[in-house]
Design an enzyme around this catalytic site. Structure first.
Site, PDB file in Angstrom:
ATOM      1  N   TYR A 192      46.399  44.642  40.363  1.00 60.62           N
ATOM      2  CA  TYR A 192      45.419  43.727  41.013  1.00 60.62           C
ATOM      3  C   TYR A 192      45.093  44.275  42.528  1.00 60.62           C
ATOM      4  O   TYR A 192      46.071  44.549  43.461  1.00 60.62           O
ATOM      5  CB  TYR A 192      45.813  42.403  40.969  1.00 60.62           C
ATOM      6  CG  TYR A 192      45.048  41.450  41.928  1.00 60.62           C
ATOM      7  CD1 TYR A 192      43.685  41.385  41.711  1.00 60.62           C
ATOM      8  CD2 TYR A 192      45.620  40.569  42.710  1.00 60.62           C
ATOM      9  CE1 TYR A 192      43.048  40.334  42.578  1.00 60.62           C
ATOM     10  CE2 TYR A 192      44.815  39.543  43.523  1.00 60.62           C
ATOM     11  CZ  TYR A 192      43.680  39.581  43.304  1.00 60.62           C
ATOM     12  OH  TYR A 192      42.869  38.802  44.382  1.00 60.62           O
ATOM     13  N   ASP A 228      54.925  41.541  37.003  1.00 60.56           N
ATOM     14  CA  ASP A 228      53.864  40.837  37.024  1.00 60.56           C
ATOM     15  C   ASP A 228      53.402  40.610  35.543  1.00 60.56           C
ATOM     16  O   ASP A 228      52.929  41.389  34.869  1.00 60.56           O
ATOM     17  CB  ASP A 228      52.659  41.159  38.002  1.00 60.56           C
ATOM     18  CG  ASP A 228      51.675  40.417  38.260  1.00 60.56           C
ATOM     19  OD1 ASP A 228      51.219  39.306  37.297  1.00 60.56           O
ATOM     20  OD2 ASP A 228      51.073  40.198  38.996  1.00 60.56           O
ATOM     21  N   ARG A 283      56.931  20.578  51.593  1.00 60.48           N
ATOM     22  CA  ARG A 283      56.763  21.938  51.709  1.00 60.48           C
ATOM     23  C   ARG A 283      58.121  22.468  50.918  1.00 60.48           C
ATOM     24  O   ARG A 283      58.032  23.652  50.458  1.00 60.48           O
ATOM     25  CB  ARG A 283      56.791  22.387  53.197  1.00 60.48           C
ATOM     26  CG  ARG A 283      56.565  23.928  53.473  1.00 60.48           C
ATOM     27  CD  ARG A 283      56.126  23.970  54.559  1.00 60.48           C
ATOM     28  NE  ARG A 283      56.207  23.517  55.688  1.00 60.48           N
ATOM     29  CZ  ARG A 283      57.496  23.347  56.492  1.00 60.48           C
ATOM     30  NH1 ARG A 283      58.774  23.974  56.074  1.00 60.48           N
ATOM     31  NH2 ARG A 283      57.370  22.549  57.510  1.00 60.48           N
ATOM     32  N   LYS A 323      45.677  31.616  36.046  1.00 59.01           N
ATOM     33  CA  LYS A 323      45.274  32.270  35.307  1.00 59.01           C
ATOM     34  C   LYS A 323      45.376  31.761  34.039  1.00 59.01           C
ATOM     35  O   LYS A 323      45.063  30.318  33.821  1.00 59.01           O
ATOM     36  CB  LYS A 323      45.534  33.921  35.128  1.00 59.01           C
ATOM     37  CG  LYS A 323      45.485  34.720  36.544  1.00 59.01           C
ATOM     38  CD  LYS A 323      43.958  34.562  36.992  1.00 59.01           C
ATOM     39  CE  LYS A 323      43.622  35.240  38.286  1.00 59.01           C
ATOM     40  NZ  LYS A 323      44.676  35.609  39.193  1.00 59.01           N
TER      41      LYS A 323
HETATM   42  N1  PLP Z   1      48.476  39.239  39.773  1.00 57.97           N
HETATM   43  C1  PLP Z   1      47.778  39.724  38.929  1.00 57.97           C
HETATM   44  C2  PLP Z   1      47.933  40.518  37.567  1.00 57.97           C
HETATM   45  C3  PLP Z   1      46.332  38.864  39.268  1.00 57.97           C
HETATM   46  O1  PLP Z   1      45.271  39.298  38.386  1.00 57.97           O
HETATM   47  C4  PLP Z   1      46.105  38.311  40.127  1.00 57.97           C
HETATM   48  C5  PLP Z   1      44.731  37.477  40.660  1.00 57.97           C
HETATM   49  O2  PLP Z   1      43.910  38.094  40.107  1.00 57.97           O
HETATM   50  C6  PLP Z   1      47.443  38.027  41.133  1.00 57.97           C
HETATM   51  C7  PLP Z   1      48.562  38.503  40.802  1.00 57.97           C
HETATM   52  C8  PLP Z   1      47.097  37.041  42.408  1.00 57.97           C
HETATM   53  O3  PLP Z   1      47.143  35.668  42.129  1.00 57.97           O
HETATM   54  P1  PLP Z   1      46.498  34.639  42.827  1.00 57.97           P
HETATM   55  O4  PLP Z   1      45.015  34.972  42.819  1.00 57.97           O
HETATM   56  O5  PLP Z   1      46.775  33.455  42.198  1.00 57.97           O
HETATM   57  O6  PLP Z   1      46.907  34.797  44.134  1.00 57.97           O
END
Ligand code: PLP
Length: 388
Positions: free
Chosen positions: A101, A173, A49, A198
């Site tokens: 998101y 992000d 962890r 992704k």
């Molecule tokens: N940030 C963006 C731009 C995303 O598209 C996503 C998920 O679709 C996330 C963060 C969250 O990521 P995770 O699904 O790996 O938790």
């Protein structure tokens, strides 16, 4: 290590052959705990962890690709954002992009607001709106650029310059652009977040996230919060992410080539009302995208001239675009944000963010673009014929 280029880092940094066996690919350390020679005396790891060699390998690669000093691997993109926001305290304000998101929105609104962290949303591509929001003295400015799903672009260098006058931490992000096309730390951001689920993983087979920074204090907190909150990935997922990253540059070239071809195809089709892709000259922030990114990515959004219910049947009818959440894998996917990835944003808020109910998001894969365009053209033709 000598400065190297992106494609070389992606393959070598953090990925040296195993010194014990010579195994060219580092092994997967599937262990929860580590033998200690004496209480407290160990070889740098005591419990997975808190840390694992596969996390360390991945973190070295990720930091090098984002031109950062430090990375921390997390269980998911939302795990990384959870750690970032947990660095704040009750009473703090976060300014974030209007369009983001749906899961990130839900985390702020349904989890962190309960603990006294206020979310203030603005269009971060609008510098005046950002400047005004900074007068609220936010602790954190959280930007998606390009945004999910409208692909709005924020001028990272300019907003970071404004935010730093207020001692506001700037986090970007960078999931959509990937470090191959954009490096927010080099543009002045303090923190980069990725959902490695992704493009970095790239094969739709893991869930993961990361936080990357040049600041030792932020790295220390990220590691602490991963351990304290249980936000670690599995060693196997970290290993798969390292494997995926080796082809990131090659994949991104093909994603972008295909996305551009599809954006251009959609743009000239009579049943398409609007196309959103930062690589198109018609995109509202095309100039900023050109200046701060070295490519425009693989996501294209569009609005079609169909009634909503017909449009939903239309996007469920492709042969090659699978109707599914997520993005960034080698295979093409299609998503209806309003009922899928962004359903946790109330209709009223989606309207404020300018997110139309009829918007469709394509994650363009690395198949042959002529096959993808044929799939789109034939499905459009079938649905048009039904209207006649
Ligand atoms: N940030 C963006 C731009 C995303 O598209 C996503 C998920 O679709 C996330 C963060 C969250 O990521 P995770 O699904 O790996 O938790």
């Amino acid at each position: 290590m000598k400065p190297r280029s992106f494609l070389t880092h992606a393959i070598h940094t953090g990925q040296q052959p195993d010194p014990h066996t010579g195994s060219v690919i580092p092994p997967i350390y599937m262990t929860s705990t580590y033998a200690q020679e004496f209480p407290g005396a160990h070889k740098g790891y005591d419990y997975t962890r808190a840390g694992n060699p596969n996390f360390t390998h991945l973190e070295e690669t990720l930091a090098s690709l984002e031109q950062g000093k430090f990375a921390t691997a997390f269980s998911s993109g939302l795990g990384a954002i959870t750690a970032l926001v947990s660095m704040l305290k009750s009473g703090d304000t976060v300014v974030a992009s209007y369009d983001m998101y749906g899961g990130t929105y839900r985390l702020f609104r349904q989890v962190f607001e309960k603990f006294g962290i206020r979310l203030l949303q603005v269009d971060t591509s609008d510098l005046e709106a950002v400047q005004k929001s900074l007068e609220e003295q936010p602790a954190l400015l959280f930007i998606e650029s390009p945004t999910n799903p409208l692909l709005r672009i924020t001028d990272i260098r300019k907003v970071a310059g404004l935010a730093h006058r207020y001692n506001t931490i700037v986090a970007v992000d960078n999931t959509f652009a990937t470090p191959y096309f954009q490096n927010p730390l080099a543009l002045g951001a303090d923190v980069v977040i990725h959902s490695t689920t992704k493009y970095l993983g790239g094969h739709s087979d893991i869930i993961g996230g990361t936080l990357i920074t040049n600041q030792g204090g932020i790295k220390e907190q990220a590691d602490f919060l991963r351990k304290a909150m249980g936000l670690n990935p599995s060693p196997f997922d970290a290993w798969l992410t390292s494997r995926g990253i080796k082809t990131l540059g090659l994949r991104m070239e093909q994603h972008q080539k295909n996305a551009m071809a599809i954006a251009e195809f959609l743009q000239q089709h009579p049943k398409v009302k609007k196309v959103y892709y930062p690589g198109l000259a018609s995109h509202a922030n095309h100039g900023v995208a050109q200046a701060q990114m070295s490519g425009f990515g693989g996501i294209v959004s569009a609005e079609f001239d169909f009634e909503l219910e017909i449009m939903k049947r239309f996007i469920a009818s492709f042969e090659l675009f699978t109707l599914a959440e997520s993005l960034g894998g080698v295979e093409s996917l299609v998503d209806h944000p309003a009922s899928m990835t962004h359903a946790s944003i109330p209709a009223e808020e989606r309207k404020k963010a300018g997110l139309p109910d009829g918007l469709v998001r394509f994650s363009v894969g690395i198949e042959d673009s002529s096959d993808l365009i044929e799939d789109l053209a034939e499905t459009l033709e079938t649905f048009q014929a039904r209207e006649r």
